[in-house]
Design a protein around this motif. Sequence first.
Motif, PDB file in Angstrom:
ATOM      1  N   LEU A 124       0.833  -1.204   0.000  1.00  0.00           N
ATOM      2  CA  LEU A 124       0.000   0.000   0.000  1.00  0.00           C
ATOM      3  C   LEU A 124       0.868   1.255   0.000  1.00  0.00           C
ATOM      4  CD1 LEU A 124      -2.816  -0.991   2.535  1.00  0.00           C
ATOM      5  CD2 LEU A 124      -3.077  -0.615   0.074  1.00  0.00           C
ATOM      6  N   ALA A 125       1.903   1.246   0.837  1.00  0.00           N
ATOM      7  CA  ALA A 125       2.813   2.391   0.872  1.00  0.00           C
ATOM      8  C   ALA A 125       3.544   2.538  -0.456  1.00  0.00           C
ATOM      9  CB  ALA A 125       3.813   2.228   2.014  1.00  0.00           C
ATOM     10  N   LEU A 126       3.953   1.417  -1.032  1.00  0.00           N
ATOM     11  CA  LEU A 126       4.673   1.441  -2.310  1.00  0.00           C
ATOM     12  C   LEU A 126       3.807   2.029  -3.420  1.00  0.00           C
ATOM     13  CD1 LEU A 126       7.210   0.570  -3.930  1.00  0.00           C
ATOM     14  CD2 LEU A 126       6.064  -1.613  -4.335  1.00  0.00           C
ATOM     15  N   LEU A 127       2.560   1.609  -3.477  1.00  0.00           N
ATOM     16  CA  LEU A 127       1.652   2.112  -4.513  1.00  0.00           C
ATOM     17  C   LEU A 127       1.436   3.616  -4.376  1.00  0.00           C
ATOM     18  CD1 LEU A 127      -1.046  -0.726  -4.622  1.00  0.00           C
ATOM     19  CD2 LEU A 127       0.624  -0.169  -6.405  1.00  0.00           C
ATOM     20  N   GLY A 128       1.162   4.049  -3.146  1.00  0.00           N
ATOM     21  CA  GLY A 128       0.920   5.475  -2.932  1.00  0.00           C
ATOM     22  C   GLY A 128       2.144   6.316  -3.217  1.00  0.00           C
ATOM     23  N   ALA A 129       3.312   5.857  -2.760  1.00  0.00           N
ATOM     24  CA  ALA A 129       4.537   6.642  -2.908  1.00  0.00           C
ATOM     25  C   ALA A 129       5.012   6.705  -4.354  1.00  0.00           C
ATOM     26  CB  ALA A 129       5.634   6.061  -2.015  1.00  0.00           C
ATOM     27  N   THR A 130       5.051   5.556  -5.031  1.00  0.00           N
ATOM     28  CA  THR A 130       5.528   5.573  -6.418  1.00  0.00           C
ATOM     29  C   THR A 130       4.587   6.345  -7.333  1.00  0.00           C
ATOM     30  OG1 THR A 130       4.490   3.393  -6.738  1.00  0.00           O
ATOM     31  CG2 THR A 130       6.845   3.433  -6.238  1.00  0.00           C
ATOM     32  N   ASN A 131       3.299   6.331  -7.011  1.00  0.00           N
ATOM     33  CA  ASN A 131       2.353   7.129  -7.772  1.00  0.00           C
ATOM     34  C   ASN A 131       2.684   8.618  -7.658  1.00  0.00           C
ATOM     35  OD1 ASN A 131      -0.275   7.441  -9.264  1.00  0.00           O
ATOM     36  ND2 ASN A 131      -0.815   8.529  -7.395  1.00  0.00           N
ATOM     37  N   LEU A 132       2.981   9.058  -6.434  1.00  0.00           N
ATOM     38  CA  LEU A 132       3.360  10.458  -6.226  1.00  0.00           C
ATOM     39  C   LEU A 132       4.700  10.774  -6.891  1.00  0.00           C
ATOM     40  CD1 LEU A 132       2.518  11.022  -2.438  1.00  0.00           C
ATOM     41  CD2 LEU A 132       1.260  11.930  -4.399  1.00  0.00           C
ATOM     42  N   LEU A 133       5.670   9.893  -6.688  1.00  0.00           N
ATOM     43  CA  LEU A 133       7.029  10.177  -7.142  1.00  0.00           C
ATOM     44  C   LEU A 133       7.170  10.124  -8.658  1.00  0.00           C
ATOM     45  CD1 LEU A 133       9.042   8.212  -4.428  1.00  0.00           C
ATOM     46  CD2 LEU A 133       8.838  10.691  -4.661  1.00  0.00           C
ATOM     47  N   TYR A 134       6.306   9.367  -9.323  1.00  0.00           N
ATOM     48  CA  TYR A 134       6.395   9.329 -10.785  1.00  0.00           C
ATOM     49  C   TYR A 134       5.662  10.508 -11.409  1.00  0.00           C
ATOM     50  CZ  TYR A 134       5.813   8.099 -15.654  1.00  0.00           C
ATOM     51  OH  TYR A 134       5.814   8.147 -17.020  1.00  0.00           O
ATOM     52  N   PHE A 136       4.035  13.453 -10.137  1.00  0.00           N
ATOM     53  CA  PHE A 136       4.075  14.869  -9.774  1.00  0.00           C
ATOM     54  C   PHE A 136       5.410  15.554 -10.057  1.00  0.00           C
ATOM     55  CE2 PHE A 136       0.287  13.336  -7.759  1.00  0.00           C
ATOM     56  CZ  PHE A 136      -0.598  14.408  -7.901  1.00  0.00           C
ATOM     57  N   PRO A 137       6.565  14.995  -9.679  1.00  0.00           N
ATOM     58  CA  PRO A 137       7.810  15.700 -10.037  1.00  0.00           C
ATOM     59  C   PRO A 137       7.985  15.873 -11.543  1.00  0.00           C
ATOM     60  CG  PRO A 137       8.231  14.038  -8.364  1.00  0.00           C
ATOM     61  CD  PRO A 137       6.835  13.809  -8.855  1.00  0.00           C
ATOM     62  N   LEU A 138       7.707  14.815 -12.296  1.00  0.00           N
ATOM     63  CA  LEU A 138       7.894  14.900 -13.749  1.00  0.00           C
ATOM     64  C   LEU A 138       6.966  15.944 -14.369  1.00  0.00           C
ATOM     65  CD1 LEU A 138       8.230  11.097 -14.586  1.00  0.00           C
ATOM     66  CD2 LEU A 138      10.043  12.815 -14.604  1.00  0.00           C
ATOM     67  N   LEU A 139       5.715  15.992 -13.889  1.00  0.00           N
ATOM     68  CA  LEU A 139       4.770  16.969 -14.433  1.00  0.00           C
ATOM     69  C   LEU A 139       5.177  18.385 -14.071  1.00  0.00           C
ATOM     70  CD1 LEU A 139       2.151  17.640 -15.901  1.00  0.00           C
ATOM     71  CD2 LEU A 139       0.937  17.337 -13.725  1.00  0.00           C
ATOM     72  N   MET A 140       5.534  18.616 -12.796  1.00  0.00           N
ATOM     73  CA  MET A 140       5.903  19.970 -12.372  1.00  0.00           C
ATOM     74  C   MET A 140       7.169  20.454 -13.088  1.00  0.00           C
ATOM     75  SD  MET A 140       3.449  20.725 -10.358  1.00  0.00           S
ATOM     76  CE  MET A 140       2.373  19.567 -11.201  1.00  0.00           C
ATOM     77  N   ILE A 141       8.145  19.565 -13.220  1.00  0.00           N
ATOM     78  CA  ILE A 141       9.383  19.936 -13.924  1.00  0.00           C
ATOM     79  C   ILE A 141       9.071  20.288 -15.373  1.00  0.00           C
ATOM     80  CG2 ILE A 141      11.586  19.061 -14.786  1.00  0.00           C
ATOM     81  CD1 ILE A 141      11.658  17.289 -12.217  1.00  0.00           C
ATOM     82  N   SER A 142       8.251  19.470 -16.024  1.00  0.00           N
ATOM     83  CA  SER A 142       7.908  19.703 -17.430  1.00  0.00           C
ATOM     84  C   SER A 142       7.150  21.011 -17.593  1.00  0.00           C
ATOM     85  CB  SER A 142       7.072  18.532 -17.961  1.00  0.00           C
ATOM     86  OG  SER A 142       7.798  17.323 -17.905  1.00  0.00           O
ATOM     87  N   GLN A 143       6.238  21.305 -16.677  1.00  0.00           N
ATOM     88  CA  GLN A 143       5.485  22.553 -16.774  1.00  0.00           C
ATOM     89  C   GLN A 143       6.403  23.763 -16.612  1.00  0.00           C
ATOM     90  OE1 GLN A 143       2.144  22.176 -13.985  1.00  0.00           O
ATOM     91  NE2 GLN A 143       0.818  21.680 -15.705  1.00  0.00           N
ATOM     92  N   SER A 177      15.598  12.914 -10.912  1.00  0.00           N
ATOM     93  CA  SER A 177      16.507  12.138 -10.064  1.00  0.00           C
ATOM     94  C   SER A 177      16.985  12.967  -8.876  1.00  0.00           C
ATOM     95  CB  SER A 177      17.721  11.665 -10.885  1.00  0.00           C
ATOM     96  OG  SER A 177      17.310  10.829 -11.938  1.00  0.00           O
ATOM     97  N   HIS A 178      17.227  14.244  -9.125  1.00  0.00           N
ATOM     98  CA  HIS A 178      17.646  15.154  -8.058  1.00  0.00           C
ATOM     99  C   HIS A 178      16.547  15.256  -6.994  1.00  0.00           C
ATOM    100  CE1 HIS A 178      20.525  18.101  -6.661  1.00  0.00           C
ATOM    101  NE2 HIS A 178      19.569  18.999  -6.493  1.00  0.00           N
ATOM    102  N   ILE A 179      15.301  15.351  -7.443  1.00  0.00           N
ATOM    103  CA  ILE A 179      14.177  15.457  -6.508  1.00  0.00           C
ATOM    104  C   ILE A 179      13.944  14.140  -5.776  1.00  0.00           C
ATOM    105  CG2 ILE A 179      11.665  15.729  -6.388  1.00  0.00           C
ATOM    106  CD1 ILE A 179      11.894  17.896  -8.504  1.00  0.00           C
TER     107      ILE A 179
END
Length: 292
Positions: A124-134, A136-143, A177-179
């Motif tokens: 459960l923790a893995l699903l929630g965390a990897t969902n966030l980590l994949y 949100f950072p990639l979207l915010m960086i791209s924006q 990767s930095h984030i």
Amino acid sequence: MVIEAVLATFHLFVAGLAGGGPLLVAGLRLWWRRMETEPASDAGLRQLAVWSVGAVVLAAMTGLVAGAWRAGVGQGGYLEMLARFPARAYAMVAIEWVFSIACYGGWLALWNRWSQKPWRHGLLALLGATNLLYHFPLLMISQNLLVEQPNLVAGSVVARPLVVQLFHTPLVMAKASHIWAMCMLVSSCGLLMAAPVVRLHRVAGVVGLVALVVQFVSGAAVLGCLPADQTQRITGGSILATALLVLGVLMGIHLLMSFAKLALNPASPAKPGLVSGMVVGVMLLMSLAARL
């Protein structure tokens, strides 16, 4: 600029705890269940888990405030960038956030019931965390890149296939990767503050040490991937930006030594507040240097 850097620093800190904290906690509980009958300091790990779940909410709130600030001051290209994404893209962002909250909520609710099933509970923790980590950072960086370089994606509408292509460009991956390393660094600080136990200090020291090494490497990769004019500005073109960068690197080296000391000699007195303050200080210095 300063207000934006402060908001970005706070957002990154709580987002790092939200993404990295549950992974660290779930990994430690799994390890202890394999090694012992009763895990030590489970109360401290639960405290870190609760902080991590609260951080998901704080990260979302701070992100919205930062976005409203940028829109309010009329930052060039920001509103235009937001308008290029279809409404369903923002709906998906909301769904992804709710999904992670649901995973984390179930993880906390089943803390005791599934304590003897660490693989199932940790999933459960893995699903929630990897969902966030994949997502949100990639979207915010791209924006943010699209604000600076609108032509990175052709066309007036940024469709999902186009933004996914942008996700996997060298610059976005280096920044991500930095984030991701920053998430584990922040989580090691959270572990120090939540569970003042000697062997957990060693774990926090090792995690923080590895995370900082990855941050130094990925930070260098980011500088290598930036357009030449931006790299020049940060590394000598702007005296103030360069000074902030150098100060951040020096503080990072000091942090590296602090985490190495914890990893090698966890019985030595730890100062979680000071370590966490230095982490925030490095993040703020780098955020200011990037915006000058």
